[in-house]
Write a protein that holds these residues in place. Structure first.
Motif, mmCIF file in Angstrom:
data_model
loop_
_atom_site.group_PDB
_atom_site.id
_atom_site.type_symbol
_atom_site.label_atom_id
_atom_site.label_comp_id
_atom_site.label_asym_id
_atom_site.label_seq_id
_atom_site.Cartn_x
_atom_site.Cartn_y
_atom_site.Cartn_z
ATOM 1 N N TRP A 53 -136.266 29.129 -26.273
ATOM 2 C CA TRP A 53 -137.443 28.412 -25.768
ATOM 3 C C TRP A 53 -138.690 29.301 -25.768
ATOM 4 O O TRP A 53 -139.799 28.805 -25.793
ATOM 5 N N THR A 56 -140.233 28.769 -29.317
ATOM 6 C CA THR A 56 -140.354 27.376 -29.763
ATOM 7 C C THR A 56 -141.782 26.893 -29.607
ATOM 8 O O THR A 56 -142.389 27.044 -28.545
ATOM 9 N N THR A 58 -143.513 24.199 -28.775
ATOM 10 C CA THR A 58 -143.250 22.923 -28.100
ATOM 11 C C THR A 58 -144.369 21.900 -28.259
ATOM 12 O O THR A 58 -144.179 20.729 -27.938
ATOM 13 N N ALA A 63 -141.092 18.674 -31.734
ATOM 14 C CA ALA A 63 -140.695 19.041 -30.372
ATOM 15 C C ALA A 63 -140.991 17.909 -29.400
ATOM 16 O O ALA A 63 -140.193 17.621 -28.506
ATOM 17 N N GLU A 64 -142.137 17.279 -29.583
ATOM 18 C CA GLU A 64 -142.492 16.160 -28.701
ATOM 19 C C GLU A 64 -141.532 14.998 -28.902
ATOM 20 O O GLU A 64 -141.092 14.375 -27.931
ATOM 21 N N MET A 68 -138.521 18.242 -26.043
ATOM 22 C CA MET A 68 -138.097 19.605 -25.736
ATOM 23 C C MET A 68 -138.756 20.196 -24.494
ATOM 24 O O MET A 68 -138.163 21.062 -23.852
ATOM 25 N N LYS A 69 -139.946 19.751 -24.161
ATOM 26 C CA LYS A 69 -140.606 20.295 -22.962
ATOM 27 C C LYS A 69 -139.781 20.028 -21.711
ATOM 28 O O LYS A 69 -139.886 20.762 -20.730
ATOM 29 N N TRP A 81 -131.019 24.503 -28.064
ATOM 30 C CA TRP A 81 -132.325 24.986 -28.518
ATOM 31 C C TRP A 81 -132.209 25.641 -29.894
ATOM 32 O O TRP A 81 -133.034 25.385 -30.779
#
Length: 119
Positions: A53, A56, A58, A63-64, A68-69, A81
């Motif tokens: 993370w 990454t 994000t 990612a959105e 992933m957030k 991850w």
């Protein structure tokens, strides 16, 4: 030394310019084309002394879409991850420089690239 780059990234181009100016011996890996395996990502994370993370991106659309957030950032979620980074390499922070001494840095600044050169 090896540098993972996206040629469209200005930070990657700056890192390459500095490496060339210093006469560094390095190999370029276009990681969007030559996608790292999960094991290679784990190895780089160990060399960086970071978690997935931490490297990454994000804010990227992938990612959105994956949400992933909101993913947990703990040991139990680490493999999830790493798998996401291998499946969506655009999410990997760049450039990553693996130094000759077995360490690595994220070369987003001139200072970080010079740190890799000194190893």
């Amino acid at each position: 030394m090896e540098i993972w780059i996206n040629p469209a990234c200005s930070k990657c181009r700056s890192a390459l310019t500095l490496l060339d100016a210093e006469g560094a011996d390095y190999t370029v890996r276009r990681y969007l084309e030559d996608v790292p395996t999960e094991d290679e990502i784990r190895e780089v994370l160990d060399r960086l002394n970071l978690e997935p993370w931490d490297i990454t991106r994000t804010q990227e659309a992938d990612a959105e879409e994956l949400g992933m957030k909101e993913w947990p950032r703990d040991a139990a979620s680490r493999d999830r991850w790493v798998r996401a980074l291998a499946e969506h390499p655009r999410l990997i922070q760049r450039p990553i420089i693996t130094a000759d001494d077995g360490t690595a840095v994220i070369g987003r600044t001139e200072e970080a690239v010079r740190d890799a050169l000194s190893r």
